[in-house]
Scaffold this active site. Structure first.
Site, short mmCIF file in Angstrom:
data_model
loop_
_atom_site.label_atom_id
_atom_site.label_comp_id
_atom_site.label_asym_id
_atom_site.label_seq_id
_atom_site.Cartn_x
_atom_site.Cartn_y
_atom_site.Cartn_z
N ASP A 95 0.87 -1.17 0.00
CA ASP A 95 0.00 0.00 0.00
C ASP A 95 0.92 1.23 0.00
O ASP A 95 2.07 1.14 0.44
CB ASP A 95 -0.88 -0.03 1.25
CG ASP A 95 -1.63 1.26 1.45
OD1 ASP A 95 -2.30 1.70 0.50
OD2 ASP A 95 -1.54 1.84 2.55
N ASP A 148 -1.53 -0.87 6.16
CA ASP A 148 -1.74 -0.38 7.53
C ASP A 148 -3.13 0.18 7.79
O ASP A 148 -3.46 0.49 8.93
CB ASP A 148 -0.71 0.70 7.87
CG ASP A 148 -0.99 2.01 7.14
OD1 ASP A 148 -1.54 1.95 6.02
OD2 ASP A 148 -0.66 3.08 7.69
N ASP A 201 -7.15 -1.73 3.98
CA ASP A 201 -6.17 -2.75 3.60
C ASP A 201 -6.54 -4.13 4.16
O ASP A 201 -5.95 -5.13 3.75
CB ASP A 201 -4.77 -2.38 4.12
CG ASP A 201 -4.21 -1.15 3.44
OD1 ASP A 201 -4.56 -0.93 2.27
OD2 ASP A 201 -3.42 -0.42 4.08
#
Length: 648
Positions: free
Chosen positions: A330, A522, A526
């Site tokens: 990410d 995080d 996600d």
């Protein structure tokens, strides 16, 4: 009775048998002769060997054979034959049964000690906790036991004291040594509004904080629980080992019967000699080393990772990490710092910022805080908003001062973006800045550029992952140009941009079609991707749901720990393979020797020596696993392991 006490009992009762065996050639024998041997060995069988016999009987009743089956059959056979020989006045070998039990218990005792050493990471973590806390109640400071601290309590922390539980500072400031939890060696400045972690050490300042998590909910308690769970879990390879053991035990029993038959029937040996060879086969083949090859390596590997601030939840995750070929990241908060700031405003700055901040005041988007912070710094008043609406993948809209306003991407425009603004957007995006359009009545009135700088460790981590032959991918909702600029800065191989939060899991699943995937993230959005990936790696600074979804949790907000986690997983699994190899080799080579194949060369293995060899085999596997504590893990960001520093 513990393994230690059973070993001591067996040792005390077998020592006279050893003295008797050594002294016989010199005419020394125990008083009572063979009857004394019978009494001593019977005591060992009744007390020290009893758990083996119970386990073997239980397995027999369930039509199952295990390692204890071999121990029980070998020792009971030797014991019962010696009883028969005693009654018929023949040569006895009670010491064989006694010594085998003693040596096996010695191996198990030392194995237990080494396992305790391997799992000492949990004990060190538990020892980090404060014992009590100074709580402010009814205006008075009261020191109470840690167990009595409640959520919402205001706690005073003085210089040099441990922070009792997790919470948020409400008054004062200080520097806090968080190395025992995060591995970060440098003290961290903490001020009002900052979060603090239980068990970390306050430095010189004094402050008050409000407890937000206590008991089993604290970060330290969750780490302890996670490490315990990992150390008692089983990797999928263990299931294969168990199946092999189920087949191996009956094969060994057949081999022992065949050994007796060959020596007694075809080679004309005495029944005693044939029986000794058969018992040796049963004892030497006991696959104890096979049974502990996987769990001991898992215990050491997960224990060491916990000391480094890397939490591996179970053996299945560790084995899966060993197969990963693609690492997906990410962007915001993972590759970047997660603290975006407004860097540029194009257009009439006050008007652009006023409309943007008014809309973002009701938004939960990560970039909203940056816009509001800029408006506050510029002393721009936030206007009330009516008909606020968040449009997934586009931005937010609402009525500001009676006009329809929006902040987001070009999909919210009703007219094309003016050439000057389009060129400015392209230039800003080329500089790795996220650009949002601010408009009124469907027309753009300006741009706001926001930048979230990459973490210092991102580029180093990507280079290290490439050295391991891993493919790196960035998965983000940002546009392609900005995402590619960030990827170029840190050295990521591939970019998948413009992905809606709900589509991240599908993107990971598509990548899984070509190779096993690890996903590092995080945020709340996600969580589905973390669960979908073969290995989910959650940053410890992320949301609770992301951490819960991850199979590996990085306590520090450092991407180099991704490299360390994968390296440790590979080394742990390689150690498991090595342990299994030596366990199989030991049994494969030991059985022919025990069966007397090399007797003509003078190479004979008595039952007691077979028992000693089996114990040494188990110890070698445990010692091999413990070497994981010293193996090098390659480049790592600065920081001390958990528990490294001495606590006051």
């Amino acid at each position: 009775m513990s393994v230690r006490n059973r070993f001591i009992f067996a040792l005390v009762f077998s020592l006279p048998l050893l003295v008797n065996m050594v002294g016989m050639p010199f005419g020394f024998m125990l008083p009572g002769g063979a009857w004394s041997q019978f009494g001593l060995t019977s005591a060992i069988m009744a007390v020290a060997a009893w758990p083996f016999l119970q386990s073997a009987w239980a397995s027999f009743r369930h039509h199952h054979a295990n390692m204890d089956t071999l121990v029980a059959i070998g020792t009971v056979t030797a014991y019962l034959y010696s009883v028969y020989a005693l009654l018929t006045k023949r040569a006895v070998f009670f010491e064989s049964a006694a010594f085998v039990i003693t040596f096996i218990l010695l191996g198990q005792y030392l194995e237990t000690r080494m396992k305790a050493s391997a799992s000492s990471a949990v004990e060190k973590l538990v020892d980090l906790q404060a014992k009590d806390a100074e709580v402010i109640r009814h205006g008075q400071s009261v020191r109470i036991p840690l167990a009595e601290v409640q959520v919402g309590d205001v706690i005073r922390v003085r210089p040099g004291q441990k922070i009792a539980v997790d919470g948020e500072i409400i008054e004062g400031s200080s520097t806090v040594d968080e190395s025992m939890v995060t591995g970060e060696s440098m003290p961290v400045l903490k001020k009002t509004g900052d979060k603090v972690i239980g068990a970390t050490m306050n430095s010189k300042g004094s402050f008050l904080f409000k407890a937000s998590k206590v008991g089993d909910d604290t970060l330290l308690a969750q780490i302890v629980a996670m490490v315990k769970k990992a150390q008692t879990s089983h990797a999928p390879i263990q299931k294969t080992v168990d199946k092999i053991a189920d087949i191996f035990v009956p094969v060994v029993l057949i081999a022992a019967i065949a050994t007796f038959a060959i020596w007694y029937v075809f080679l004309g040996a005495s029944a005693v000699t044939a029986l000794l060879f058969a018992v040796s086969v049963v004892i030497i083949a006991c696959p104890c080393a096979l049974g502990i090859a996987t769990p001991t390596a898992l215990m050491v590997g997960t224990g060491r990772s916990a000391k480094l601030g890397i939490l591996i939840k179970n053996g299945e995750v560790l084995e899966a990490a060993n197969t990963v070929k693609t690492i997906v990241f990410d962007k915001t908060g993972t590759i970047t710092e997660g603290q975006p700031k407004v860097t540029d405003i194009v257009g009439d700055a006050p008007a652009v910022l006023r409309n943007a901040a008014s809309l973002e005041a009701a938004s939960e988007h990560p970039l909203a805080a940056a816009v509001l912070a800029k408006a506050k710094a510029a002393k721009i008043a936030v206007e009330p908003v009516r008909d606020f609406q968040a449009v997934a993948g586009q931005g937010v809209t609402g009525q500001v001062k009676g006009q329809a306003a929006f902040i987001g991407n070009a999909k919210l425009l009703t007219t094309p973006l003016p050439p000057k603004l389009a060129q400015a957007m392209a230039d800003l995006q080329q500089a790795a800045k996220t650009v949002v359009i601010v408009g009124v009545a469907g027309k753009a009135i300006g741009l706001i550029a926001i930048q979230d700088a990459p973490k210092a460790s991102s580029a180093t981590a990507m280079a290290a992952l490439k050295q391991q032959g891993l493919r790196t991918v960035m998965l983000t909702g940002d546009n392609q140009r900005v995402a590619q600029a960030v990827a170029d800065q840190v050295g990521i191989d591939e970019v998948i941009a413009d992905v809606l939060p709900g589509d991240k899991a599908a993107a990971v699943a598509k990548l899984q079609q070509t190779a096993p995937v690890a996903f590092v993230g995080d945020g709340i959005n996600d969580a589905p991707a973390l669960t979908t990936a073969d290995v989910g790696i959650a940053m410890g600074s992320g949301t609770d749901i992301a951490i819960e979804s991850g199979g590996i949790v990085l306590v520090k907000n450092d991407l180099m720990d991704v490299v360390t986690a994968l390296t440790l997983a590979k080394k742990t699994f390689n150690r498991i393979r090595l342990n299994l190899f030596w366990a199989f080799i030991y049994n494969t080579l030991g059985i022919p020797v025990a069966a007397g194949v090399f007797a003509a060369l003078g190479l004979v293995l008595s039952p007691e020596l077979a028992g000693l060899g089996m114990a040494l085999s188990s110890l070698s596997v445990v010692a091999s696993s413990l070497l994981l504590n010293t193996t090098k893990l390659g480049q790592r960001a600065k920081g001390l392991p958990i528990g490294q520093k001495t606590m006051a």
